[in-house]
Design a protein around this motif. Structure first.
Motif, PDB file in Angstrom:
ATOM      1  N   GLY A 142     -30.958  40.935   9.799  1.00 22.98           N
ATOM      2  CA  GLY A 142     -29.781  40.297   9.203  1.00 22.98           C
ATOM      3  C   GLY A 142     -29.083  39.386  10.192  1.00 22.98           C
ATOM      4  N   ILE A 143     -28.913  39.883  11.431  1.00 22.76           N
ATOM      5  CA  ILE A 143     -28.291  39.058  12.477  1.00 22.76           C
ATOM      6  C   ILE A 143     -29.156  37.832  12.760  1.00 22.76           C
ATOM      7  CG2 ILE A 143     -27.671  39.007  14.916  1.00 22.76           C
ATOM      8  CD1 ILE A 143     -26.900  41.972  14.636  1.00 22.76           C
ATOM      9  N   LEU A 144     -30.467  38.026  12.804  1.00 25.16           N
ATOM     10  CA  LEU A 144     -31.379  36.910  13.060  1.00 25.16           C
ATOM     11  C   LEU A 144     -31.263  35.844  11.971  1.00 25.16           C
ATOM     12  CD1 LEU A 144     -33.685  35.742  14.780  1.00 25.16           C
ATOM     13  CD2 LEU A 144     -35.296  37.003  13.333  1.00 25.16           C
ATOM     14  N   MET A 145     -31.143  36.283  10.711  1.00 25.93           N
ATOM     15  CA  MET A 145     -31.018  35.328   9.621  1.00 25.93           C
ATOM     16  C   MET A 145     -29.713  34.536   9.726  1.00 25.93           C
ATOM     17  SD  MET A 145     -30.868  35.895   5.499  1.00 25.93           S
ATOM     18  CE  MET A 145     -29.076  35.949   5.503  1.00 25.93           C
ATOM     19  N   VAL A 146     -28.618  35.226  10.075  1.00 20.52           N
ATOM     20  CA  VAL A 146     -27.326  34.549  10.209  1.00 20.52           C
ATOM     21  C   VAL A 146     -27.383  33.518  11.320  1.00 20.52           C
ATOM     22  CG1 VAL A 146     -24.920  34.881  10.872  1.00 20.52           C
ATOM     23  CG2 VAL A 146     -25.986  36.454   9.255  1.00 20.52           C
ATOM     24  N   VAL A 147     -27.920  33.919  12.482  1.00 12.81           N
ATOM     25  CA  VAL A 147     -27.994  33.006  13.626  1.00 12.81           C
ATOM     26  C   VAL A 147     -28.920  31.829  13.317  1.00 12.81           C
ATOM     27  CG1 VAL A 147     -28.671  32.801  16.052  1.00 12.81           C
ATOM     28  CG2 VAL A 147     -27.439  34.822  15.273  1.00 12.81           C
ATOM     29  N   THR A 148     -30.020  32.103  12.598  1.00 11.04           N
ATOM     30  CA  THR A 148     -30.946  31.035  12.234  1.00 11.04           C
ATOM     31  C   THR A 148     -30.294  30.044  11.282  1.00 11.04           C
ATOM     32  OG1 THR A 148     -32.828  32.545  12.466  1.00 11.04           O
ATOM     33  CG2 THR A 148     -33.195  30.518  11.226  1.00 11.04           C
ATOM     34  N   PHE A 149     -29.561  30.553  10.293  1.00 10.17           N
ATOM     35  CA  PHE A 149     -28.861  29.670   9.357  1.00 10.17           C
ATOM     36  C   PHE A 149     -27.835  28.818  10.092  1.00 10.17           C
ATOM     37  CE2 PHE A 149     -25.209  28.782   6.622  1.00 10.17           C
ATOM     38  CZ  PHE A 149     -25.835  28.114   5.573  1.00 10.17           C
ATOM     39  N   CYS A 150     -27.096  29.453  10.992  1.00  7.45           N
ATOM     40  CA  CYS A 150     -26.122  28.697  11.781  1.00  7.45           C
ATOM     41  C   CYS A 150     -26.819  27.667  12.667  1.00  7.45           C
ATOM     42  CB  CYS A 150     -25.295  29.653  12.646  1.00  7.45           C
ATOM     43  SG  CYS A 150     -24.177  30.723  11.699  1.00  7.45           S
ATOM     44  N   GLY A 151     -28.065  27.964  13.031  1.00  4.78           N
ATOM     45  CA  GLY A 151     -28.832  26.983  13.807  1.00  4.78           C
ATOM     46  C   GLY A 151     -29.202  25.769  12.980  1.00  4.78           C
ATOM     47  N   PHE A 152     -29.539  25.981  11.711  1.00  7.82           N
ATOM     48  CA  PHE A 152     -29.843  24.862  10.823  1.00  7.82           C
ATOM     49  C   PHE A 152     -28.610  24.008  10.532  1.00  7.82           C
ATOM     50  CE2 PHE A 152     -33.734  27.148   9.474  1.00  7.82           C
ATOM     51  CZ  PHE A 152     -34.616  26.087   9.454  1.00  7.82           C
ATOM     52  N   PHE A 153     -27.489  24.666  10.355  1.00  7.98           N
ATOM     53  CA  PHE A 153     -26.302  24.007   9.792  1.00  7.98           C
ATOM     54  C   PHE A 153     -25.799  22.798  10.591  1.00  7.98           C
ATOM     55  CE2 PHE A 153     -21.998  23.660   8.125  1.00  7.98           C
ATOM     56  CZ  PHE A 153     -22.186  23.939   6.786  1.00  7.98           C
ATOM     57  N   PRO A 154     -25.493  22.937  11.882  1.00  6.79           N
ATOM     58  CA  PRO A 154     -24.909  21.792  12.612  1.00  6.79           C
ATOM     59  C   PRO A 154     -25.817  20.577  12.741  1.00  6.79           C
ATOM     60  CG  PRO A 154     -24.516  23.856  13.756  1.00  6.79           C
ATOM     61  CD  PRO A 154     -25.523  24.144  12.701  1.00  6.79           C
ATOM     62  N   PRO A 155     -27.115  20.746  13.140  1.00  2.00           N
ATOM     63  CA  PRO A 155     -27.943  19.551  13.283  1.00  2.00           C
ATOM     64  C   PRO A 155     -28.287  18.874  11.959  1.00  2.00           C
ATOM     65  CG  PRO A 155     -29.260  21.517  13.665  1.00  2.00           C
ATOM     66  CD  PRO A 155     -27.841  21.963  13.559  1.00  2.00           C
ATOM     67  N   VAL A 156     -28.436  19.661  10.895  1.00  2.00           N
ATOM     68  CA  VAL A 156     -28.784  19.060   9.605  1.00  2.00           C
ATOM     69  C   VAL A 156     -27.597  18.296   9.025  1.00  2.00           C
ATOM     70  CG1 VAL A 156     -29.425  19.563   7.214  1.00  2.00           C
ATOM     71  CG2 VAL A 156     -30.606  20.732   9.084  1.00  2.00           C
ATOM     72  N   PHE A 157     -26.423  18.901   9.068  1.00  2.00           N
ATOM     73  CA  PHE A 157     -25.235  18.252   8.493  1.00  2.00           C
ATOM     74  C   PHE A 157     -24.455  17.424   9.516  1.00  2.00           C
ATOM     75  CE2 PHE A 157     -26.105  21.638   5.481  1.00  2.00           C
ATOM     76  CZ  PHE A 157     -25.893  21.008   4.269  1.00  2.00           C
ATOM     77  N   LYS A 158     -24.893  17.464  10.779  1.00  2.40           N
ATOM     78  CA  LYS A 158     -24.284  16.654  11.838  1.00  2.40           C
ATOM     79  C   LYS A 158     -22.758  16.769  11.812  1.00  2.40           C
ATOM     80  CE  LYS A 158     -28.009  13.380  12.544  1.00  2.40           C
ATOM     81  NZ  LYS A 158     -28.387  11.975  12.744  1.00  2.40           N
ATOM     82  N   GLN A 159     -22.285  17.991  11.963  1.00  6.33           N
ATOM     83  CA  GLN A 159     -20.860  18.262  11.837  1.00  6.33           C
ATOM     84  C   GLN A 159     -20.013  17.445  12.804  1.00  6.33           C
ATOM     85  OE1 GLN A 159     -19.437  20.474   9.529  1.00  6.33           O
ATOM     86  NE2 GLN A 159     -21.467  20.400   8.673  1.00  6.33           N
ATOM     87  N   GLN A 160     -20.382  17.456  14.079  1.00 10.84           N
ATOM     88  CA  GLN A 160     -19.559  16.774  15.068  1.00 10.84           C
ATOM     89  C   GLN A 160     -19.612  15.263  14.878  1.00 10.84           C
ATOM     90  OE1 GLN A 160     -20.482  17.807  19.132  1.00 10.84           O
ATOM     91  NE2 GLN A 160     -18.523  17.063  19.880  1.00 10.84           N
ATOM     92  N   GLU A 161     -20.799  14.736  14.586  1.00  6.82           N
ATOM     93  CA  GLU A 161     -20.929  13.289  14.375  1.00  6.82           C
ATOM     94  C   GLU A 161     -20.143  12.838  13.145  1.00  6.82           C
ATOM     95  OE1 GLU A 161     -24.456  10.152  13.172  1.00  6.82           O
ATOM     96  OE2 GLU A 161     -24.938  11.818  14.525  1.00  6.82           O
ATOM     97  N   ASN A 162     -20.215  13.614  12.082  1.00  6.64           N
ATOM     98  CA  ASN A 162     -19.459  13.268  10.874  1.00  6.64           C
ATOM     99  C   ASN A 162     -17.952  13.328  11.120  1.00  6.64           C
ATOM    100  OD1 ASN A 162     -21.166  12.678   8.487  1.00  6.64           O
ATOM    101  ND2 ASN A 162     -22.089  14.650   8.973  1.00  6.64           N
ATOM    102  N   PHE A 163     -17.508  14.324  11.884  1.00  2.00           N
ATOM    103  CA  PHE A 163     -16.084  14.414  12.218  1.00  2.00           C
ATOM    104  C   PHE A 163     -15.637  13.182  12.995  1.00  2.00           C
ATOM    105  CE2 PHE A 163     -12.995  15.456  15.553  1.00  2.00           C
ATOM    106  CZ  PHE A 163     -11.893  15.756  14.766  1.00  2.00           C
TER     107      PHE A 163
END
Length: 270
Positions: A142-163
């Motif tokens: 479960g922890i691995l899945m959460v960390v993996t999802f969080c790994g996908f999230f920033p580079p795919v949606f480019k949070q910092q660049e979009n901000f």
């Protein structure tokens, strides 16, 4: 509480594993919501001076009286352009807050679950995967899945660049609004456009034309045209998503390894 513990202990290992896995995912969601809510309030607090400056701009524009030599149509156009800029600027501010909130919400979840995952991994290594209970393995997965999802999230949606892009557009719209304020302030003083030359004499069917009035109206139209060009150039919707950042499953493993070793957090660009 003792009843819940007793009930849990009486369950089969498979059922315990499912409950533990679901609890990990739900807790990650709850932590993200709490963290993102806090970050949203923090972003609002930090942007409060800009919101107050927007209120001052709107108050100033609303209080302006039409300059004597400016036509009603031109004055209305100036005010409409400012309103368009204000509305669009508000849109970019909301997007900036959204990306700021999500960026740091995911970061907090990642840091917390990476630390917990490191401890759980240490326990599993000592026991061995086969020797660990199903609930412990479910906790790790479960922890691995959460960390993996969080790994996908920033580079795919480019949070910092979009901000960064949205806050840049917000500032550019503010500059455009201030330009309109300056233009209307200049147009209030007709003497700024007064010419020394004599007026053009009246001809048959054509009244006398004062060069200072002509220069004034020409300047006003030029300002309106400039504002229109600025609005058109600023028109853009900044939302960048790049799924190519994740090219293989190896990238996911690398993100998880980085997060547990304390290296660059989940591949986020600095």
């Amino acid at each position: 509480m003792p009843t819940l513990v007793t009930t849990y202990q009486s369950l089969s290992e498979r059922t315990k594993a499912i409950i533990v896995f679901a609890a990990v995912v739900l807790s990650a969601v709850m932590i993200f919501l709490v963290a993102s809510g806090q970050m949203s309030r923090e972003a609002k607090r930090m942007m409060r001076p800009y919101e107050q400056s927007q209120q001052l701009i709107n108050k100033y524009i609303d209080s302006l009286k039409k300059p004597e030599h400016l036509s009603e149509k031109q004055f209305t156009t100036f005010k409409t352009q400012q309103q368009i800029l204000s509305l669009r600027k508000s849109h970019y501010l909301q997007l900036s807050r959204l990306f700021f909130r999500n960026y740091y919400g995911v970061l907090i979840v990642t840091m917390l679950f990476s630390c917990i995952g490191g401890v759980v991994l240490f326990i599993i290594i000592n026991k061995g995967w086969g020797g660990a209970k199903a609930s412990l393995r479910a906790l790790f997965l479960g922890i691995l899945m959460v960390v993996t999802f969080c790994g996908f999230f920033p580079p795919v949606f480019k949070q910092q660049e979009n901000f960064n892009e949205n806050i840049k557009y917000y500032m550019n719209y503010t500059k455009a609004e201030l330009n309109i304020m300056n233009q209307l302030s200049r147009l209030e003083n007709f003497q700024n456009f007064t010419k020394k030359e004599n007026p053009i004499p009246a001809k048959k069917g054509v009244p006398e034309i004062r060069l200072d009035t002509a220069a004034y109206l020409f300047a006003a139209d030029s300002m309106i045209d400039l504002n229109t060009v600025t609005i058109n150039n600023l028109t853009n919707y900044v939302l960048t998503i790049d799924a190519n950042e994740i090219k293989s499953i190896g990238d996911v493993y690398k993100m998880v390894a980085n997060s547990t070793s304390g290296n660059d957090t989940l591949g986020w660009k600095k």
